[in-house]
Design an enzyme around this catalytic site. Structure first.
Site, PDB file in Angstrom:
ATOM      1  N   ASN A 140     -47.719 -33.547 -37.242  1.00 48.29           N
ATOM      2  CA  ASN A 140     -48.936 -34.292 -37.568  1.00 48.29           C
ATOM      3  C   ASN A 140     -49.743 -34.445 -36.283  1.00 48.29           C
ATOM      4  O   ASN A 140     -49.400 -35.256 -35.424  1.00 48.29           O
ATOM      5  CB  ASN A 140     -48.551 -35.661 -38.147  1.00 48.29           C
ATOM      6  CG  ASN A 140     -49.770 -36.519 -38.440  1.00 48.29           C
ATOM      7  OD1 ASN A 140     -50.907 -36.031 -38.411  1.00 48.29           O
ATOM      8  ND2 ASN A 140     -49.535 -37.790 -38.730  1.00 48.29           N
TER       9      ASN A 140
ATOM     10  N   LYS B 261     -52.667 -35.580 -35.941  1.00 52.99           N
ATOM     11  CA  LYS B 261     -53.568 -36.747 -35.996  1.00 52.99           C
ATOM     12  C   LYS B 261     -54.968 -36.361 -35.494  1.00 52.99           C
ATOM     13  O   LYS B 261     -55.407 -35.252 -35.748  1.00 52.99           O
ATOM     14  CB  LYS B 261     -52.972 -37.910 -35.198  1.00 52.99           C
ATOM     15  CG  LYS B 261     -51.517 -38.185 -35.579  1.00 52.99           C
ATOM     16  CD  LYS B 261     -51.042 -39.490 -35.054  1.00 52.99           C
ATOM     17  CE  LYS B 261     -49.541 -39.622 -35.298  1.00 52.99           C
ATOM     18  NZ  LYS B 261     -49.067 -40.970 -35.114  1.00 52.99           N
TER      19      LYS B 261
ATOM     20  N   HIS C  95     -49.836 -41.988 -45.071  1.00 54.80           N
ATOM     21  CA  HIS C  95     -49.410 -42.259 -43.687  1.00 54.80           C
ATOM     22  C   HIS C  95     -49.748 -43.711 -43.354  1.00 54.80           C
ATOM     23  O   HIS C  95     -50.792 -44.224 -43.779  1.00 54.80           O
ATOM     24  CB  HIS C  95     -50.116 -41.297 -42.722  1.00 54.80           C
ATOM     25  CG  HIS C  95     -49.507 -41.318 -41.361  1.00 54.80           C
ATOM     26  ND1 HIS C  95     -49.748 -42.339 -40.465  1.00 54.80           N
ATOM     27  CD2 HIS C  95     -48.641 -40.471 -40.750  1.00 54.80           C
ATOM     28  CE1 HIS C  95     -49.065 -42.103 -39.352  1.00 54.80           C
ATOM     29  NE2 HIS C  95     -48.391 -40.980 -39.490  1.00 54.80           N
TER      30      HIS C  95
ATOM     31  N   GLU D 165     -50.908 -45.060 -40.829  1.00 50.41           N
ATOM     32  CA  GLU D 165     -52.211 -45.248 -40.177  1.00 50.41           C
ATOM     33  C   GLU D 165     -53.330 -45.287 -41.213  1.00 50.41           C
ATOM     34  O   GLU D 165     -54.309 -46.029 -41.064  1.00 50.41           O
ATOM     35  CB  GLU D 165     -52.437 -44.136 -39.133  1.00 50.41           C
ATOM     36  CG  GLU D 165     -51.544 -44.351 -37.915  1.00 50.41           C
ATOM     37  CD  GLU D 165     -51.222 -43.094 -37.121  1.00 50.41           C
ATOM     38  OE1 GLU D 165     -51.877 -42.051 -37.324  1.00 50.41           O
ATOM     39  OE2 GLU D 165     -50.291 -43.156 -36.300  1.00 50.41           O
TER      40      GLU D 165
ATOM     41  N   GLU E  95     -41.039 -43.073 -42.612  1.00 54.08           N
ATOM     42  CA  GLU E  95     -41.502 -43.330 -41.246  1.00 54.08           C
ATOM     43  C   GLU E  95     -41.580 -44.836 -41.014  1.00 54.08           C
ATOM     44  O   GLU E  95     -42.593 -45.469 -41.356  1.00 54.08           O
ATOM     45  CB  GLU E  95     -42.906 -42.740 -41.050  1.00 54.08           C
ATOM     46  CG  GLU E  95     -42.986 -41.255 -41.281  1.00 54.08           C
ATOM     47  CD  GLU E  95     -44.171 -40.651 -40.539  1.00 54.08           C
ATOM     48  OE1 GLU E  95     -43.942 -39.762 -39.717  1.00 54.08           O
ATOM     49  OE2 GLU E  95     -45.317 -41.096 -40.756  1.00 54.08           O
TER      50      GLU E  95
ATOM     51  N   GLY F 269     -44.971 -43.447 -32.771  1.00 52.62           N
ATOM     52  CA  GLY F 269     -45.728 -43.424 -31.515  1.00 52.62           C
ATOM     53  C   GLY F 269     -45.273 -44.451 -30.497  1.00 52.62           C
ATOM     54  O   GLY F 269     -45.969 -44.709 -29.522  1.00 52.62           O
TER      55      GLY F 269
ATOM     56  N   SER G 102     -41.211 -41.059 -33.630  1.00 48.25           N
ATOM     57  CA  SER G 102     -40.754 -40.695 -32.280  1.00 48.25           C
ATOM     58  C   SER G 102     -39.624 -39.661 -32.281  1.00 48.25           C
ATOM     59  O   SER G 102     -38.698 -39.747 -31.479  1.00 48.25           O
ATOM     60  CB  SER G 102     -40.349 -41.951 -31.495  1.00 48.25           C
ATOM     61  OG  SER G 102     -41.461 -42.826 -31.376  1.00 48.25           O
TER      62      SER G 102
HETATM   63  C1  PEP Z   1     -46.381 -39.737 -37.238  1.00 45.04           C
HETATM   64  O1  PEP Z   1     -47.476 -40.171 -36.911  1.00 45.04           O
HETATM   65  O2  PEP Z   1     -46.219 -39.274 -38.367  1.00 45.04           O
HETATM   66  C2  PEP Z   1     -45.293 -39.790 -36.255  1.00 45.04           C
HETATM   67  C3  PEP Z   1     -44.079 -39.708 -36.685  1.00 45.04           C
HETATM   68  O3  PEP Z   1     -45.665 -39.951 -34.927  1.00 45.04           O
HETATM   69  P1  PEP Z   1     -44.671 -39.947 -33.640  1.00 45.04           P
HETATM   70  O4  PEP Z   1     -43.733 -38.775 -33.818  1.00 45.04           O
HETATM   71  O5  PEP Z   1     -45.588 -39.775 -32.480  1.00 45.04           O
HETATM   72  O6  PEP Z   1     -43.941 -41.230 -33.668  1.00 45.04           O
END
Ligand code: PEP
Length: 263
Positions: free
Chosen positions: A13, A15, A106, A108, A178, A184, A222
């Site tokens: 992703n 973003k 997601h 976000e 997630e 992040g 992460s």
């Molecule tokens: C994401 O935004 O879907 C995600 C998992 O980000 P990160 O791997 O940076 O935590």
């Protein structure tokens, strides 16, 4: 089919990153690394989710890779078809550009862009009806986890969409668990905690759909090469949705290799 027969997915992703020149360089590096160390399609599905204006360009670049790498939209409109909806991109228009995959839900989008359950249901319904595969993201906040509500929150997020997914459409649903506190932040759920949640999700999916044993459940939060191997050994973790580490071709493909090695 048993859970062990699910082919893992590793999806990057991107973003609201990167600028065009860096996106092209990233894809070029991915293609070169896949030539040096191929990952068989039967071992791992691969996908990347660029910004919407780059979708077709990245797709064209990926078409010369030595294997399929899906181009995934990061979002889709809640409005179907075409019409006077400034700024929107519908599921039909994604399909018309041969974009066959989309992220929905997601955290976000839920938190920053007010994607409510009703909006997410409309997005999923439109995407499935247009023939897309949906990667549906679920996950609890830190407060919810600390209050002992993580499981209930996540299972409710799965139940939320059940009414709009027809029986034969579940094969075009991938779940991405997630935990919001791990996105992040550099903090990852421990493989034990992630596995426990994935097992709960699978059980919930089995009760709701009868397809629990065939739906891929990805972990996101992460994920990096350093923790991917251990996550990949968990029986109910069928891949990863990767944010930060997907912006580096080598890291992204090391994660994919960790999951491919389980096959
Ligand atoms: C994401 O935004 O879907 C995600 C998992 O980000 P990160 O791997 O940076 O935590």
């Amino acid at each position: 089919m048993s859970v062990s027969a699910i082919i893992p997915w590793v999806v990057g992703n991107w973003k609201m990153n990167p600028v065009q020149a860096d996106a092209c360089a990233l894809v070029r590096s991915m293609k070169e690394l896949l030539e040096i160390a191929p990952i068989a399609e039967a071992q791992c599905h691969l996908g990347v989710a660029p910004i919407s204006i780059a979708l077709t360009q990245i797709q064209a670049q990926l078409s010369t890779a030595n294997r399929a790498v899906y181009t995934v939209a990061q979002d889709v409109s809640r409005i179907p078809g075409t019409g006077a909806y400034t700024g929107e991109v519908s599921a039909e228009l994604l399909a018309d550009s041969n974009i066959g995959y989309v992220l929905v839900g997601h955290s976000e989008r839920r938190e920053l862009f007010a994607d409510t359950v009703e909006i997410l249901k409309a997005k999923i319904k439109n995407a499935l009806n247009a023939g897309l595969t949906v990667i549906y993201c679920v996950g609890e906040s830190l407060e919810q986890r600390e209050a002992g509500q993580a499981e209930a929150v996540v299972l409710q997020q799965i139940c939320d969409i059940a009414a709009v997914v027809e029986a034969e459409q579940w094969k075009r649903i991938v779940i991405a668990y997630e935990p919001i506190w791990a996105i992040g932040t550099g903090k990852t759920a421990s493989p034990q905690d992630a596995q426990a949640m994935h097992a709960q999700i699978r059980q919930g999916l089995s009760q709701i759909t009868g397809y629990g044993e065939t739906i891929a459940i990805l972990y996101g939060g992460s994920v990096k090469p350093e923790n991917a191997v251990e996550l990949a050994t968990c029986p109910d973790i069928n891949g990863a949705l990767v944010g930060g580490a997907s912006l580096n071709a080598e890291s992204f493909l090391q994660i994919a290799q960790a999951f491919a090695n389980t096959q």
